[in-house]
Write a protein that holds these residues in place. Structure first.
Motif, PDB file in Angstrom:
ATOM      1  N   UNK A  84     -13.038  -3.696  11.073  1.00 49.22           N
ATOM      2  CA  UNK A  84     -13.597  -2.341  11.159  1.00 49.22           C
ATOM      3  C   UNK A  84     -12.493  -1.311  10.886  1.00 49.22           C
ATOM      4  N   UNK A  85     -12.887  -0.166  10.360  1.00 53.87           N
ATOM      5  CA  UNK A  85     -11.945   0.927  10.122  1.00 53.87           C
ATOM      6  C   UNK A  85     -11.123   0.764   8.859  1.00 53.87           C
ATOM      7  N   UNK A  86     -11.634  -0.034   7.925  1.00 52.10           N
ATOM      8  CA  UNK A  86     -10.852  -0.318   6.719  1.00 52.10           C
ATOM      9  C   UNK A  86     -10.973   0.821   5.674  1.00 52.10           C
ATOM     10  N   UNK A  87     -12.038   1.558   5.798  1.00 55.71           N
ATOM     11  CA  UNK A  87     -12.362   2.600   4.802  1.00 55.71           C
ATOM     12  C   UNK A  87     -11.236   3.637   4.644  1.00 55.71           C
ATOM     13  N   UNK A  88     -10.886   3.905   3.400  1.00 55.24           N
ATOM     14  CA  UNK A  88      -9.898   4.948   3.089  1.00 55.24           C
ATOM     15  C   UNK A  88      -8.455   4.490   3.180  1.00 55.24           C
ATOM     16  N   UNK A  89      -8.240   3.276   3.702  1.00 55.09           N
ATOM     17  CA  UNK A  89      -6.857   2.802   3.844  1.00 55.09           C
ATOM     18  C   UNK A  89      -6.351   2.223   2.516  1.00 55.09           C
ATOM     19  N   UNK A  90      -5.049   1.961   2.491  1.00 54.63           N
ATOM     20  CA  UNK A  90      -4.426   1.431   1.275  1.00 54.63           C
ATOM     21  C   UNK A  90      -3.842   0.050   1.564  1.00 54.63           C
ATOM     22  N   UNK A 106      -9.399  -6.378  -5.731  1.00 58.42           N
ATOM     23  CA  UNK A 106      -9.480  -4.910  -5.894  1.00 58.42           C
ATOM     24  C   UNK A 106     -10.939  -4.467  -5.908  1.00 58.42           C
ATOM     25  N   UNK A 107     -11.750  -5.226  -6.643  1.00 61.00           N
ATOM     26  CA  UNK A 107     -13.177  -4.915  -6.762  1.00 61.00           C
ATOM     27  C   UNK A 107     -13.882  -5.028  -5.407  1.00 61.00           C
ATOM     28  N   UNK A 108     -13.585  -6.110  -4.703  1.00 64.80           N
ATOM     29  CA  UNK A 108     -14.225  -6.317  -3.391  1.00 64.80           C
ATOM     30  C   UNK A 108     -13.722  -5.295  -2.376  1.00 64.80           C
ATOM     31  N   UNK A 109     -12.455  -4.899  -2.486  1.00 67.11           N
ATOM     32  CA  UNK A 109     -11.888  -3.880  -1.587  1.00 67.11           C
ATOM     33  C   UNK A 109     -12.591  -2.556  -1.800  1.00 67.11           C
ATOM     34  N   UNK A 115      -8.523   0.989  -0.711  1.00 69.00           N
ATOM     35  CA  UNK A 115      -7.795   1.124  -1.979  1.00 69.00           C
ATOM     36  C   UNK A 115      -6.799  -0.031  -2.080  1.00 69.00           C
ATOM     37  N   UNK A 116      -6.624  -0.583  -3.286  1.00 65.90           N
ATOM     38  CA  UNK A 116      -5.845  -1.824  -3.435  1.00 65.90           C
ATOM     39  C   UNK A 116      -4.863  -1.730  -4.604  1.00 65.90           C
ATOM     40  N   UNK A 117      -3.626  -2.108  -4.335  1.00 64.21           N
ATOM     41  CA  UNK A 117      -2.616  -2.225  -5.400  1.00 64.21           C
ATOM     42  C   UNK A 117      -2.138  -3.670  -5.457  1.00 64.21           C
ATOM     43  N   UNK A 118      -1.989  -4.232  -6.663  1.00 55.39           N
ATOM     44  CA  UNK A 118      -1.229  -5.478  -6.778  1.00 55.39           C
ATOM     45  C   UNK A 118       0.199  -5.047  -7.105  1.00 55.39           C
ATOM     46  N   UNK A 143      -2.676   5.994  -5.926  1.00 54.22           N
ATOM     47  CA  UNK A 143      -2.384   5.030  -4.857  1.00 54.22           C
ATOM     48  C   UNK A 143      -0.938   4.547  -4.978  1.00 54.22           C
ATOM     49  N   UNK A 144      -0.519   4.356  -6.232  1.00 55.79           N
ATOM     50  CA  UNK A 144       0.873   3.963  -6.461  1.00 55.79           C
ATOM     51  C   UNK A 144       1.834   5.041  -5.939  1.00 55.79           C
ATOM     52  N   UNK A 145       1.510   6.301  -6.238  1.00 56.83           N
ATOM     53  CA  UNK A 145       2.382   7.404  -5.776  1.00 56.83           C
ATOM     54  C   UNK A 145       2.458   7.415  -4.253  1.00 56.83           C
ATOM     55  N   UNK A 146       1.332   7.104  -3.625  1.00 57.85           N
ATOM     56  CA  UNK A 146       1.327   7.098  -2.161  1.00 57.85           C
ATOM     57  C   UNK A 146       2.201   5.962  -1.607  1.00 57.85           C
ATOM     58  N   UNK A 147       2.170   4.824  -2.307  1.00 53.36           N
ATOM     59  CA  UNK A 147       2.947   3.663  -1.838  1.00 53.36           C
ATOM     60  C   UNK A 147       4.426   3.775  -2.194  1.00 53.36           C
ATOM     61  N   UNK A 148       4.732   4.584  -3.206  1.00 53.19           N
ATOM     62  CA  UNK A 148       6.080   4.595  -3.798  1.00 53.19           C
ATOM     63  C   UNK A 148       7.216   4.796  -2.776  1.00 53.19           C
TER      64      UNK A 148
END
Ligand code: NAP
Length: 285
Positions: A84-90, A106-109, A115-118, A143-148
């Motif tokens: 639960x609470x997965x929505x909006x997370x990275x 990524x599709x299932x996420x 949001x999903x990055x490989x 999403x990449x910028x957020x993870x950077x």
């Protein structure tokens, strides 16, 4: 910002340690709980379950063995996507898996709003400890910028290469070169030996020549001692060459390197370092 780290193997431990050292609040989970001890002693926080970790954290990192492990962690009955609470997370998956599985996860996420990055890595345990990994990412630019900022604490460079699957595609390509190189160095040493040239001298020649690399210099002590504790396990190299074949690579060197590592794996060498391919080839003579 709370980070959740899933997968504390040879790579996960030093990588998660670097995030902790950078000052992030870090929660850890590993299938085998004993392997969390090193991180907990350094100040990471424990969680009751994977679902609990997902609930607490804003960003999730996964660093596990292979496609099956990633599928279980994300889509299993107790997995990330059913928490639960997965929505909006990275979520940032740094495991080496097939581009096909990256795109599938990524599709299932996306369906549950995650949001999903490989973002797999090049570099072994040493670069993981020193935070000098090369990180290859696929997914949405923002999403990449957020993870950077977090990726910058793990590696010396983080590249955004395109949509989901681009990171894992680049990783399979660079590991193809790794597999071929280690096989090539091993054949060179064995050829030199058969002509009466000692291994120590040959390693010195290679290191000083145009084809000398940090990889070969780094493996030299192992080669000289004929001792191969796993930094990058041979079973993982075999997996990566198989994934490259399944993704379409069909070149003479790729085929031959894959067969070589597979035979070494079948001969019980999977948990040794990939450099043990030298011992395997030597035993074939
Ligand atoms: P490792 O030491 O073998 O650790 C594997 C991790 O995956 C462990 O935490 C293991 O948990 C977990 N795991 C495996 N199957 C699982 C499952 N079904 N469910 C949950 N967790 C599972 O591997 P590593 O060397 O850290 O490598 C991790 C990834 O990075 C691999 O994809 C590898 O190809 C890649 N990589 C490795 C290197 C390297 O030099 N080692 C370099 C670049 C990339 P347990 O502790 O419970 O077994």
């Amino acid at each position: 910002m709370k980070i959740g780290w899933i997968g504390l193997g040879n790579m996960g431990v030093p990588m998660a340690s670097n995030l902790l050292q950078a000052g992030y609040e870090l929660y850890v989970w590993n299938r085998t709980p004993e392997r969390t001890v090193a991180l907990l002693e350094k100040g990471a926080k424990n969680t009751d379950s994977l679902a609990h970790l997902v609930e607490i954290c804003d960003v999730l990192f996964t660093m596990v063995s292979d496609d099956a492990a990633v599928k279980e962690i994300y889509t299993g009955s107790q997995g990330i996507l059913s928490a639960s609470g997965v929505q909006g997370k990275l979520a940032v998956d740094m495991s080496t898996i097939s581009p096909e599985t990256s795109r599938l996860i990524a599709e299932q996420s996306k369906r549950v709003g995650l949001r999903f990055l490989d973002a797999p890595v090049s570099g072994s345990v040493g670069p993981a400890k020193e935070a000098t990994l090369v990180i290859m990412a696929g997914g949405e630019q923002q999403d990449f910028e957020e993870a950077k900022p977090m990726l910058d604490k793990l590696g010396k460079i983080a590249l955004h290469l395109g949509p989901n699957g681009a990171g894992t595609s680049a990783k399979l390509a660079i590991n193809l070169l790794l597999g071929i190189t280690v096989q090539g160095v091993s054949e060179t040493i064995l050829f030199a030996r058969s002509l009466g040239i000692g291994t120590e001298q040959m390693l010195q020649i290679i290191s000083e020549s145009a084809v000398g690399t940090p990889l070969i210099r780094g493996k030299a002590p192992s080669i000289l001692a004929d001792d191969y504790p796993a930094a990058f396990a041979l079973k993982h190299m075999t997996k990566d060459l198989r994934l490259a074949r399944e993704a379409g690579v069909a070149t003479p060197l790729a085929e031959s390197a894959e067969a070589s590592y597979r035979h070494a794996l079948e001969n019980g060498m999977g948990d040794l370092d990939l450099m043990a391919i030298l011992r395997y080839l030597s035993n074939q003579k």
